[in-house]
Design a protein around this motif. Structure first.
Motif, short mmCIF file in Angstrom:
data_model
loop_
_atom_site.label_atom_id
_atom_site.label_comp_id
_atom_site.label_asym_id
_atom_site.label_seq_id
_atom_site.Cartn_x
_atom_site.Cartn_y
_atom_site.Cartn_z
N VAL A 2 38.52 29.33 35.11
CA VAL A 2 38.32 29.67 33.70
C VAL A 2 39.37 30.69 33.29
N ASN A 3 39.90 30.50 32.11
CA ASN A 3 40.89 31.45 31.60
C ASN A 3 40.39 32.08 30.30
N LEU A 4 40.26 33.40 30.30
CA LEU A 4 39.85 34.12 29.09
C LEU A 4 41.08 34.70 28.43
N GLU A 5 41.20 34.48 27.12
CA GLU A 5 42.33 35.08 26.42
C GLU A 5 41.80 36.03 25.35
N PHE A 6 42.28 37.25 25.38
CA PHE A 6 41.79 38.28 24.45
C PHE A 6 42.82 38.53 23.35
N ASN A 7 42.41 38.42 22.12
CA ASN A 7 43.25 38.87 21.01
C ASN A 7 42.96 40.36 20.85
N VAL A 8 43.62 41.16 21.67
CA VAL A 8 43.21 42.56 21.83
C VAL A 8 43.31 43.35 20.53
N GLU A 9 44.20 42.92 19.63
CA GLU A 9 44.34 43.68 18.38
C GLU A 9 43.10 43.55 17.48
N ALA A 10 42.30 42.50 17.74
CA ALA A 10 41.09 42.30 16.92
C ALA A 10 39.87 42.99 17.54
N CYS A 11 40.00 43.46 18.76
CA CYS A 11 38.86 44.06 19.46
C CYS A 11 38.54 45.44 18.88
N LYS A 12 37.23 45.67 18.67
CA LYS A 12 36.80 46.96 18.13
C LYS A 12 35.94 47.72 19.11
N SER A 13 35.96 47.31 20.35
CA SER A 13 35.34 48.10 21.41
C SER A 13 33.82 48.21 21.28
N CYS A 14 33.18 47.19 20.69
CA CYS A 14 31.73 47.30 20.52
C CYS A 14 30.98 47.15 21.84
N GLY A 15 31.59 46.44 22.79
CA GLY A 15 30.98 46.33 24.12
C GLY A 15 29.96 45.21 24.26
N TYR A 37 41.35 51.30 19.08
CA TYR A 37 40.18 50.96 19.90
C TYR A 37 40.59 50.67 21.34
N ARG A 38 39.76 51.14 22.27
CA ARG A 38 39.91 50.69 23.66
C ARG A 38 39.35 49.28 23.72
N TYR A 39 40.18 48.35 24.16
CA TYR A 39 39.76 46.96 24.04
C TYR A 39 39.20 46.38 25.33
N ALA A 40 38.46 45.29 25.15
CA ALA A 40 37.80 44.62 26.29
C ALA A 40 38.83 43.94 27.17
N GLN A 41 38.53 43.87 28.43
CA GLN A 41 39.43 43.20 29.37
C GLN A 41 38.62 42.53 30.47
N SER A 42 39.28 41.63 31.17
CA SER A 42 38.62 40.91 32.27
C SER A 42 39.01 41.59 33.59
N ASP A 43 38.03 42.13 34.28
CA ASP A 43 38.31 42.81 35.56
C ASP A 43 38.23 41.85 36.75
N ASN A 44 37.29 40.91 36.65
CA ASN A 44 37.08 40.00 37.78
C ASN A 44 37.13 38.54 37.31
N PRO A 45 38.33 38.09 36.88
CA PRO A 45 38.42 36.75 36.30
C PRO A 45 37.93 35.67 37.27
N GLU A 46 38.06 35.90 38.54
CA GLU A 46 37.65 34.87 39.51
C GLU A 46 36.14 34.66 39.53
N GLU A 47 35.39 35.67 39.02
CA GLU A 47 33.93 35.55 38.97
C GLU A 47 33.44 34.77 37.75
N CYS A 48 34.31 34.56 36.76
CA CYS A 48 33.90 33.96 35.48
C CYS A 48 33.44 32.52 35.69
N ILE A 49 32.29 32.19 35.10
CA ILE A 49 31.75 30.84 35.23
C ILE A 49 31.92 30.03 33.93
N GLY A 50 32.56 30.65 32.93
CA GLY A 50 32.82 29.91 31.68
C GLY A 50 31.57 29.66 30.86
#
Lengths: 67, 353, 249
Positions: A2-15, A37-50
């Motif tokens: 699974v590949n997650l793509e973040f449009n980090v400029e749109a992230c508002k850090s809501c969590g 804003y501190r933006y969301a990121q993927s720390d463990n992409p290999e764990e993602c189940i989509g």
């Protein structure tokens, strides 16, 4: 795979994405986007189940997902 | 062309349809009920839409929606109802949407009475809502004029992208006179700016009645001001009746105007040189008609209005610039001005010398 | 690889002006997804309110009309009546729909206007800084109920979905939440149905969606999720209050 793509400029850090991820893949990182804003990121992409819960929950359509 | 005998409100409604109006929303209030009633019968026959709104507020906002979607639309009401519509009129003017608002004026303020009056002069000509916008405002003196001005109102609304106000007093709305109606106009294509879905347009349309920024709002105001300026040069309408040699000039519009006309004729029969300046647009106001009066000849201007205190007199004063004394003959409460009162007042002034 | 979650085309590329965690963004996003999935973007007109929802003007990739406060149902009536092929929806907050626009929404519903209403209920006036709304919860503190909403003087929260469901004309009236992924999926299906009804010419549909306001509620976005669960849902039950289709089947 699974590949997650973040449009980090749109992230508002809501969590919301971090909270709903069942596999603790995501976190709010240390980096700051143009709006300050501190933006969301993927720390463990290999764990993602989509499951798409993060993307569904994200108000600002930051996350797009490929599987 | 064939003349037919019609009631004021109905003649206005029929003309609006002939001018291309295909949407009407209104709310019952006397003395304009014949207009929505007529529209409820006539509009569906030409594929148009009539909606009885739940209030004046809703009705004018339905007109806002129909106009935003590119259809010629109108509403009508009477004085207290126009106060309620003033929110929507301001939004129509803010968004620059072509539309017609008819105010069949009754006595006020407050509930007033349902009888004819001209108490809404300021509201109709200067402040039909918040924000300092203007409209072209027509004040017909006969039913034929009401018909012609209604037709013209839609042309101006489309030309200027702006609401137009037609403000007949309740007398004009209620009487019957023979009129010649104009031809049916072809309904134009939906304009490019209308909000109906972006389709193949390639860009979205956003209809809004305000600026997103201070700078944009000022631009909107400046552009509107240019339009209002242009009206004062190009669109003033006024009738001057026997003013060439007049020593006593009446200033009156609508029903007061037509009564003054009779007074002019009768006074002239009695050897008094009377005349009449009858504004047909009160916005833009015909200041020059008053400014150009020869103050060495004209002894008095007599402002005749069915409004107490007088309202149009403020504009007359601006036109006259203090050069000619102004007297008044006024009524209100729904009382129609009497020709005899006008004649009496004039003869008294003549006697004074 | 296959893209399994996409930003909808019915939104433009800009970042919304809504606050962090504001569910206006969520609701706007899922509505945009529905519009994409139904393939109706090019003939859709969004009628915006006055309130935070007005910010959608910078965000929707659709034709839009911004109406005066509370008047969106009247404006939408005008748009839909003269342009019946357009897909029309209003997007209104609780101050707009349940307070100043109460008359307009009730009568549009009663006329059975063939359009879709999205009612975003966050129990407060957000844009103006957190004053009491008709939907404010009993005891909820706002800038105009500093001691909490007192039903003796302020009345009780108005349940718009239930009120409108009492009318004969509406075909679909339901309430959803968006504070969990599962609720979001259900809300999206409700919105889809409300649009489909219009496409099928069935008439008036209203979807109420419980929302938040982290800024004026004075809590973190995360905390609003549990607040909705514990408080808002207790006052405003989720469910379908009227479905003409099911009544007939």
């Amino acid at each position: 795979m699974v590949n997650l793509e973040f449009n980090v400029e749109a992230c508002k850090s809501c969590g919301f994405c971090v909270k709903v991820c069942p596999k603790q893949v995501l976190s709010i990182g240390e980096h700051i986007n143009k709006k300050g804003y501190r933006y969301a990121q993927s720390d463990n992409p290999e764990e993602c189940i989509g499951c798409k819960m993060c993307a569904a929950m994200c108000p600002d359509a930051v996350i797009e997902i490929w599987k | 062309m064939e003349q037919i005998f019609m009631k004021g409100c109905e003649a206005i409604a029929e003309t609006a349809i002939r001018a291309g109006c295909r949407f009407f929303a209104g709310y019952p209030i006397t003395p304009q009920n014949e207009m929505p009633e007529y529209m409820s019968r006539a509009l569906p026959r030409v594929g148009g839409t009539f909606v009885q709104g739940e209030s004046e507020v809703a009705s004018v906002n339905m007109v806002y929606g129909a106009a935003a979607a590119g259809t010629l639309a109108m509403t009508s009401s009477s004085s207290p109802g126009i106060s309620l519509k003033s929110e929507g009129i301001s939004h129509l003017a803010g968004a620059r949407l072509p539309s017609l608002i008819v105010n069949v004026m009754r006595a006020g303020p407050g509930m007033g009475t349902i009888q004819p009056a001209q108490n809404d002069y300021f509201q109709a000509s200067k402040a039909s809502g918040h924000g300092g916008f203007r409209t072209i405002t027509f004040v017909p003196g006969t039913l034929q004029e009401a018909v012609d001005l209604t037709y013209l109102a839609f042309e101006y609304a489309v030309r200027d992208h702006n609401p137009v106000i037609l403000a007949p007093d309740g007398f004009i709305g209620a009487i019957m006179e023979p009129v010649t109606l104009p031809d049916f106009k072809e309904i134009p294509e939906t304009p490019d700016w209308a909000a109906i879905g972006y389709g193949k347009r390639g860009h979205i349309n956003l209809i809004k009645s305000g600026g997103a920024t201070e700078a944009e709002q000022q631009e909107i105001n400046e552009s509107a001001a240019k339009l209002y300026e242009r009206w004062t040069r190009e669109d003033v309408m006024v009738e001057a009746y026997h003013t060439e040699d007049a020593e006593y000039v009446f200033a009156a519009y609508g029903t007061s105007g037509r009564i003054c006309k009779s007074a002019v004729d009768e006074l002239r029969d009695r050897g008094i040189k009377a005349g009449l300046i009858r504004p047909i647009t009160i916005s833009p106001f015909p200041y020059n008609a008053f400014k150009n009066l020869d103050d060495t000849r004209v002894k008095y201007i007599i402002d005749v209005e069915m409004a107490i205190p007088a309202q149009m007199i403020e504009d007359v004063k601006m036109g006259v610039e203090g050069k000619i004394p102004i007297e008044t003959v006024l009524s209100s409460g729904g009382n129609i001005i009497r020709t005899s009162d006008i004649i009496q007042k004039t003869e008294a002034l003549v006697k004074e010398g | 690889m296959e893209k399994i979650y996409t930003r909808p085309n019915a939104l433009n590329k800009s970042v919304s002006g809504y606050c962090p965690g504001c569910m206006h963004s969520t609701i706007t996003k899922i509505t945009a997804q529905v519009i994409d999935e139904l393939g109706i973007g090019e003939r859709t007109v969004c009628v915006l309110p006055v309130g935070c929802g007005t910010l959608g003007a910078l965000y929707w990739n659709l034709d839009m009309v911004i109406s005066a406060h509370g008047r969106a149902p009247a404006v939408a009536t005008g748009v839909k009546r003269v342009s019946p092929d357009s897909v029309v929806f209003t997007y209104q907050g609780d101050g707009d729909l349940a307070s100043i626009g109460l008359s307009e929404i009730m009568h549009a519903a009663n006329r059975g206007e063939n359009y879709t209403v999205l009612f975003i209920n966050n129990s407060i006036y957000g844009m103006t800084g957190g004053q009491m709304a008709p939907t404010t919860l009993v005891g909820q503190k706002t800038t105009t109920t500093p001691g909490g909403r007192n039903p003796d003087t302020d009345g009780f929260p108005m349940k718009m979905a239930e009120l409108i469901a009492q009318l004969t004309s509406p075909v679909y009236v339901a309430r959803f939440a968006v504070n969990t992924p599962a609720y979001i999926n259900k809300a999206k299906e409700g919105i889809r149905k409300a649009f489909q009804n219009q496409l099928d010419g069935k008439g008036f549909s209203l979807v109420e969606i419980l929302s938040n306001c982290p800024t004026t509620w004075g809590m973190s976005p995360i905390d609003t999720l549990s607040y909705i669960n514990d408080n808002t849902l207790a006052e405003f039950p989720l469910g379908v209050f009227k479905d003409r289709e099911e009544e007939q089947s």
